[in-house]
Motif scaffolding. Structure first.
Motif, PDB file in Angstrom:
ATOM      1  N   ARG A 197       0.840  -1.201   0.000  1.00 23.91           N
ATOM      2  CA  ARG A 197       0.000   0.000   0.000  1.00 23.91           C
ATOM      3  C   ARG A 197       0.878   1.255   0.000  1.00 23.91           C
ATOM      4  O   ARG A 197       0.623   2.210  -0.735  1.00 23.91           O
ATOM      5  N   LEU A 198       1.910   1.232   0.829  1.00 21.75           N
ATOM      6  CA  LEU A 198       2.803   2.384   0.922  1.00 21.75           C
ATOM      7  C   LEU A 198       3.546   2.590  -0.391  1.00 21.75           C
ATOM      8  O   LEU A 198       3.719   3.732  -0.848  1.00 21.75           O
ATOM      9  N   LYS A 199       3.975   1.510  -1.015  1.00 18.89           N
ATOM     10  CA  LYS A 199       4.667   1.599  -2.304  1.00 18.89           C
ATOM     11  C   LYS A 199       3.788   2.303  -3.338  1.00 18.89           C
ATOM     12  O   LYS A 199       4.238   3.211  -4.051  1.00 18.89           O
ATOM     13  N   ALA A 200       2.525   1.887  -3.420  1.00 16.54           N
ATOM     14  CA  ALA A 200       1.616   2.486  -4.396  1.00 16.54           C
ATOM     15  C   ALA A 200       1.426   3.974  -4.140  1.00 16.54           C
ATOM     16  O   ALA A 200       1.390   4.782  -5.076  1.00 16.54           O
ATOM     17  N   LYS A 201       1.356   4.368  -2.889  1.00 16.94           N
ATOM     18  CA  LYS A 201       1.165   5.787  -2.548  1.00 16.94           C
ATOM     19  C   LYS A 201       2.424   6.598  -2.853  1.00 16.94           C
ATOM     20  O   LYS A 201       2.338   7.722  -3.363  1.00 16.94           O
ATOM     21  N   ILE A 202       3.590   6.042  -2.536  1.00 14.07           N
ATOM     22  CA  ILE A 202       4.839   6.760  -2.807  1.00 14.07           C
ATOM     23  C   ILE A 202       5.011   6.970  -4.305  1.00 14.07           C
ATOM     24  O   ILE A 202       5.424   8.034  -4.761  1.00 14.07           O
ATOM     25  N   GLU A 203       4.676   5.963  -5.092  1.00  9.17           N
ATOM     26  CA  GLU A 203       4.887   6.052  -6.532  1.00  9.17           C
ATOM     27  C   GLU A 203       3.912   7.016  -7.208  1.00  9.17           C
ATOM     28  O   GLU A 203       4.098   7.346  -8.380  1.00  9.17           O
ATOM     29  N   GLN A 204       2.911   7.464  -6.482  1.00  7.53           N
ATOM     30  CA  GLN A 204       2.027   8.508  -7.012  1.00  7.53           C
ATOM     31  C   GLN A 204       2.617   9.901  -6.816  1.00  7.53           C
ATOM     32  O   GLN A 204       2.117  10.869  -7.380  1.00  7.53           O
ATOM     33  N   ALA A 373      -0.132   3.490   6.010  1.00  3.47           N
ATOM     34  CA  ALA A 373       0.648   3.845   4.822  1.00  3.47           C
ATOM     35  C   ALA A 373       0.626   5.354   4.591  1.00  3.47           C
ATOM     36  O   ALA A 373       1.664   5.958   4.279  1.00  3.47           O
ATOM     37  N   ASN A 374      -0.530   5.976   4.760  1.00  4.40           N
ATOM     38  CA  ASN A 374      -0.624   7.432   4.598  1.00  4.40           C
ATOM     39  C   ASN A 374       0.236   8.170   5.612  1.00  4.40           C
ATOM     40  O   ASN A 374       0.897   9.161   5.289  1.00  4.40           O
ATOM     41  N   ALA A 375       0.218   7.690   6.859  1.00  2.00           N
ATOM     42  CA  ALA A 375       0.990   8.344   7.916  1.00  2.00           C
ATOM     43  C   ALA A 375       2.488   8.267   7.626  1.00  2.00           C
ATOM     44  O   ALA A 375       3.217   9.256   7.779  1.00  2.00           O
ATOM     45  N   VAL A 376       2.952   7.101   7.201  1.00  2.00           N
ATOM     46  CA  VAL A 376       4.379   6.946   6.900  1.00  2.00           C
ATOM     47  C   VAL A 376       4.762   7.829   5.720  1.00  2.00           C
ATOM     48  O   VAL A 376       5.815   8.488   5.731  1.00  2.00           O
ATOM     49  N   LEU A 377       3.925   7.859   4.677  1.00  2.00           N
ATOM     50  CA  LEU A 377       4.208   8.711   3.525  1.00  2.00           C
ATOM     51  C   LEU A 377       4.303  10.179   3.939  1.00  2.00           C
ATOM     52  O   LEU A 377       5.230  10.886   3.519  1.00  2.00           O
ATOM     53  N   THR A 378       3.360  10.640   4.752  1.00  2.00           N
ATOM     54  CA  THR A 378       3.391  12.035   5.188  1.00  2.00           C
ATOM     55  C   THR A 378       4.668  12.327   5.972  1.00  2.00           C
ATOM     56  O   THR A 378       5.302  13.378   5.794  1.00  2.00           O
ATOM     57  N   GLY A 379       5.067  11.391   6.831  1.00  2.00           N
ATOM     58  CA  GLY A 379       6.313  11.563   7.577  1.00  2.00           C
ATOM     59  C   GLY A 379       7.522  11.646   6.666  1.00  2.00           C
ATOM     60  O   GLY A 379       8.422  12.477   6.863  1.00  2.00           O
ATOM     61  N   ILE A 380       7.545  10.801   5.648  1.00  2.00           N
ATOM     62  CA  ILE A 380       8.655  10.820   4.682  1.00  2.00           C
ATOM     63  C   ILE A 380       8.694  12.155   3.945  1.00  2.00           C
ATOM     64  O   ILE A 380       9.763  12.756   3.767  1.00  2.00           O
ATOM     65  N   ARG A 381       7.534  12.638   3.526  1.00  2.00           N
ATOM     66  CA  ARG A 381       7.499  13.911   2.804  1.00  2.00           C
ATOM     67  C   ARG A 381       7.957  15.067   3.697  1.00  2.00           C
ATOM     68  O   ARG A 381       8.673  15.968   3.230  1.00  2.00           O
TER      69      ARG A 381
END
Length: 396
Positions: A197-204, A373-381
């Motif tokens: 799920r996280l992979k798909a979100k990051i690749e967007q 997955a959204n939380a981790v993506l936001t943290g990465i950004r």
């Protein structure tokens, strides 16, 4: 008898009450692997191996099983391509008895970086600009010829223009199920689902790409996870877990980074010791293990890497705290082997305790996995907004 097909390699496992001795050799034209197992006779369990080979196995076309001579069973693996076989035994550990392992590695393995480049979309805009940065209006030249030249010229790049590569590391896999919840949920399945799920979100996101250390149910040794991240020159390494504790009341999410000076708590030390034992459960061929390379990876971690990892961990922990209770309010540190890439900011996320029935239900819930997955993506950004990635070779 268990079979674990994967693009990296196919593993066949024979588990037995006693240690098994073998001889093996390769036969050419067509490619075959022949294995003679001593001290056993043909039985229904061995015959089941034939049906366990799937048609989509990358390396095994089929297998034949027969009694070669008294007390010797012969397995003949018909291969789809040339392989480098590793045949080894593992002593009993955990719930496993004696295991005989056949790892079939391709002679020409896929280069993770080449695979990323082949499917990658190259940047057309700066990667992850600072959110506070706003482009200033450009004064249009009065001269029409000059204006036309400017319109036709390449856009002037602000900041770093390159792909950001993130290595996502779903823990455990294959022979190593990880922690198991009261309802039977397995850590290896939960964390792979979250990672995908996280992979798909990051690749967007613009100019971001992902390498998964495993994209299916197979075992990856700890040092190989680190090697894969380094092979693709990853900018970040994020290991995803959902561990268990001896008490089912333990709950909450945590984020860990490497420590060179000892663990930040007794629980962190216990957890790192448990995670570092994954190679024993999953099964590593010690004779073939590149000990020298592994020791380099484990010993070269630097203060700079840990400092960057702490920044990333704090950003991610802050976001995770918005969707789940935190086990500890601060980032923890311990000697996790998988976090020891000397040149890549690396964190390990415990998404929740699978041993807690309430949290096990969350971990298997699509909505919670998506929130995590959204939380981790936001943290990465947020991390990249404050710490823009440095320029790398244009070959990347």
């Amino acid at each position: 008898m268990r079979v674990w097909p994967a693009a990296d390699y196919t593993r066949v496992t024979l588990e037995n009450d006693s240690n098994l001795k073998t001889n093996h050799f390769i036969v050419k034209d067509p490619e075959r692997l022949v294995v003679d197992i001593e001290g056993i006779d043909l039985n229904p369990t061995l015959k089941q191996l034939v049906a366990k080979i799937q048609s989509n196995d990358p390396y095994i076309k089929g297998v034949r099983v027969g009694q070669n001579r008294p007390n010797v069973v012969r397995l003949v693996f018909d291969l789809k391509e040339e392989v480098n076989p590793q045949v080894f035994t593992l002593a009993p550990v955990g719930e496993y008895k004696h295991r005989l392992i056949f790892d079939l590695y391709p002679v020409n393995p896929v280069d993770p970086l080449a695979a990323l480049i082949e499917k990658g979309e190259w940047p057309t805009q700066p990667a992850l600009p600072e959110p506070e940065t706003r482009p200033q209006p450009k004064a249009e030249p009065r001269n029409s010829a000059e204006a036309q030249a400017r319109r036709e010229a390449p856009e002037e790049k602000q900041g770093t223009t390159r792909m950001v590569t993130i290595a996502l590391d779903p823990g455990h896999g294959g022979e190593d199920p990880g922690a198991i919840g009261r309802s039977g949920s397995r850590e290896k399945d939960v964390v792979l689902a979250i990672a995908k799920r996280l992979k798909a979100k990051i690749e967007q996101q613009p100019n971001m790409r992902v390498m998964l250390t495993r994209d299916g149910d197979f075992f990856v040794p700890l040092h190989v996870r680190v090697q894969k991240a380094r092979q693709v020159q990853a900018d970040l390494f994020v290991s995803i877990h959902a561990d268990a504790f001896v008490e089912p009341t333990a709950r909450g999410s945590s984020v860990f980074v490497l420590s060179e000076k000892g663990a930040s708590s007794t629980a962190a030390r216990w957890l790192a010791t448990k995670e570092n034992a994954a190679d024993l459960i999953g099964g590593v061929n010690i004779k073939h293990h590149d000990r020298q390379l592994a020791s380099v990876l484990l010993d070269l971690s630097t203060t700079a890497q840990i400092n960057d990892s702490l920044k990333l961990a704090k950003a991610v922990l802050g976001e995770i705290g918005g969707i789940n209770r935190l086990h500890k309010g601060a980032v923890e540190q311990a000697g996790f082997a998988v976090l020891k890439a000397p040149d890549i900011p690396s964190i390990l996320i415990e998404t929740a305790f699978i041993s807690n029935p309430e949290e096990e239900a969350k971990l298997t819930d699509d909505a919670y996995q998506d929130q995590m997955a959204n939380a981790v993506l936001t943290g990465i950004r947020k991390y990249f907004a404050r710490n823009p990635p440095l320029a790398k070779s244009r070959m990347m």
